[in-house]
Design an enzyme around this catalytic site. Structure first.
Site, PDB file in Angstrom:
ATOM      1  N   CYS A  52       0.834  -1.212   0.000  1.00 16.29           N
ATOM      2  CA  CYS A  52       0.000   0.000   0.000  1.00 16.29           C
ATOM      3  C   CYS A  52       0.868   1.263   0.000  1.00 16.29           C
ATOM      4  O   CYS A  52       1.597   1.530   0.957  1.00 16.29           O
ATOM      5  CB  CYS A  52      -0.921  -0.040   1.223  1.00 16.29           C
ATOM      6  SG  CYS A  52      -1.670   1.531   1.655  1.00 16.29           S
ATOM      7  N   CYS A  55       0.113   3.854   2.802  1.00 17.98           N
ATOM      8  CA  CYS A  55       0.607   3.323   4.091  1.00 17.98           C
ATOM      9  C   CYS A  55       2.084   3.674   4.264  1.00 17.98           C
ATOM     10  O   CYS A  55       2.516   4.096   5.341  1.00 17.98           O
ATOM     11  CB  CYS A  55       0.430   1.811   4.149  1.00 17.98           C
ATOM     12  SG  CYS A  55      -1.252   1.216   3.950  1.00 17.98           S
TER      13      CYS A  55
END
Length: 391
Positions: A52, A55
């Site tokens: 991600c 993230c």
């Protein structure tokens, strides 16, 4: 000497930098919750995935800020879990994590007190934490507070929002208390109407009374025709329930049509009847009746989603023996494959071709299923077993 000093400087800088960032504790989930309970704190859990991008940006740009580290380290028990590994899978399932990053805030009883998503800049990320780190969120178990009769609207709204997917029954009870304590003179907001429609499942639900009594308020936000259609569907749910004879493992079709047709018309009533039959007969493993219902329901298969058709084709491949029915199921599976080849739909199509005697096509699609699965690092055993049967 200069090299040693430079190395020491870099080491000292990295230590200071690490101290300024959020300190994530590497503990088992149950120990994190126990620690939060003991210290009367809230757990901040960063739910991420290794692939991600946002993230990684949060980890690099926000979690390392001194202001963020100072506040989170002082006020929360902080942890990070990859949602696709180890305990992360259980956490993702329990709290309904479906996007990354997700920020879970849990009390000492492991209950959600707040949740947020996506990349956030320093200021809103801090503001979120300050709002959540309130005495109200540290009062103890939400379920215990609810059981004791707490009626605060914000408390009840929070339960509804946080538990709608993970604990629907709890959220539904909170919605009923929320509207029970709402004065009749209070106007309903757009959010209120959303809560009513989301949690209302039966004419016997307490909120159905609110739904009918506050119709004038509700149709300010949605067309009256939509309101009437929703009302008809709620009433239809009751008729569905009354049409099922669990004792004799059957559906009273005559009763259903007699009561459903005046509500939604013959066409929609027949659709709902066939949906009910498919669900009921699959649940009770009555595959002869399931087969008849599916053939009737999917008569015009072009109007249905290919994933829905594929699911039924799979049930046919495992449980139906009639050759003409299996050929029809193969047509449904073909529609899915035409939309895009996967290891699943090519396997189902291969199996149906095999069951209907078309071994050449069965072998082609079984090999395709195996290759797709291997390339995607998925289990290819079903396709391999089928290939062994074909040979």
């Amino acid at each position: 000497m200069k090299k040693i000093i430079s190395t020491l400087f870099l080491f000292s800088a990295s230590v200071i930098f690490a101290q300024e960032a959020i300190q994530f504790q590497e503990l088992p989930f149950k120990d994190l919750i126990a620690k939060a309970k003991k210290e009367n704190k809230i757990v901040f859990l960063d739910a991420y995935a290794s692939w991600c991008g946002p993230c990684k940006m949060m980890e690099k740009n926000i979690f390392t800020k001194k202001s963020v580290g100072d506040y989170y380290n002082a006020n929360f028990v902080n942890a990070r879990f990859d949602m696709e590994k180890g305990e992360g899978r259980e956490i993702a399932s329990k709290y309904g994590v479906r996007s990354y990053p997700t920020y879970l805030f849990l009390n000492g009883d492991g209950e959600l007190v707040s949740q947020n998503f996506g990349y956030m800049d320093e200021s809103p990320f801090l503001a979120m934490a300050q709002d959540i780190n309130s005495p109200n969120n540290k009062k103890g178990s939400l379920k215990e507070r609810f059981a004791k009769g707490e009626k605060d609207p914000e408390f009840l709204i929070n339960i509804m929002k946080l538990n709608s997917s993970s604990d629907f029954d709890f959220a539904k009870k909170a919605s009923e208390r929320y509207f029970e304590n709402k004065k009749k003179t209070d106007e309903l907001s757009k959010d209120d109407i959303g809560f009513i429609l989301f949690f209302l499942k039966s004419t016997e639900d307490p909120n159905y009374k609110v739904f009918t009594q506050r119709k004038a308020d509700i149709i300010k936000f949605l067309p009256e025709e939509t309101y009437n259609q929703f009302d008809a569907q709620i009433k239809l749910s009751k008729i569905v329930e009354q049409s099922i004879d669990e004792k004799n493992n059957r559906i009273d079709e005559e009763y259903f049509m007699k009561n459903a047709e005046p509500l939604v018309g013959k066409y929609d009533a027949l659709i709902r009847l066939n949906q009910m039959k498919l669900s009921f007969y699959e649940q009770h493993a009555n595959y002869p009746e399931y087969e008849k219902a599916a053939l009737e329901y999917y008569k015009n298969s072009d109007s249905f989603d290919t994933n829905e058709l594929l699911k039924t084709a799979w049930v046919f491949s495992d449980n139906v023996k009639n050759l003409s029915s299996l050929k029809k199921a193969a047509e449904w599976a073909e529609k899915s494959v035409m939309r895009g080849e996967t290891s699943e739909n090519t396997y189902i199509l291969a199996k149906l071709y095999f069951l209907t005697g078309n071994k050449d096509m069965a072998k082609t699609y079984a090999e395709m299923s195996k290759n797709i699965a291997v390339q995607a690092n998925k289990d290819s055993k079903l396709a391999e077993d089928l290939l062994n049967q074909i040979k």
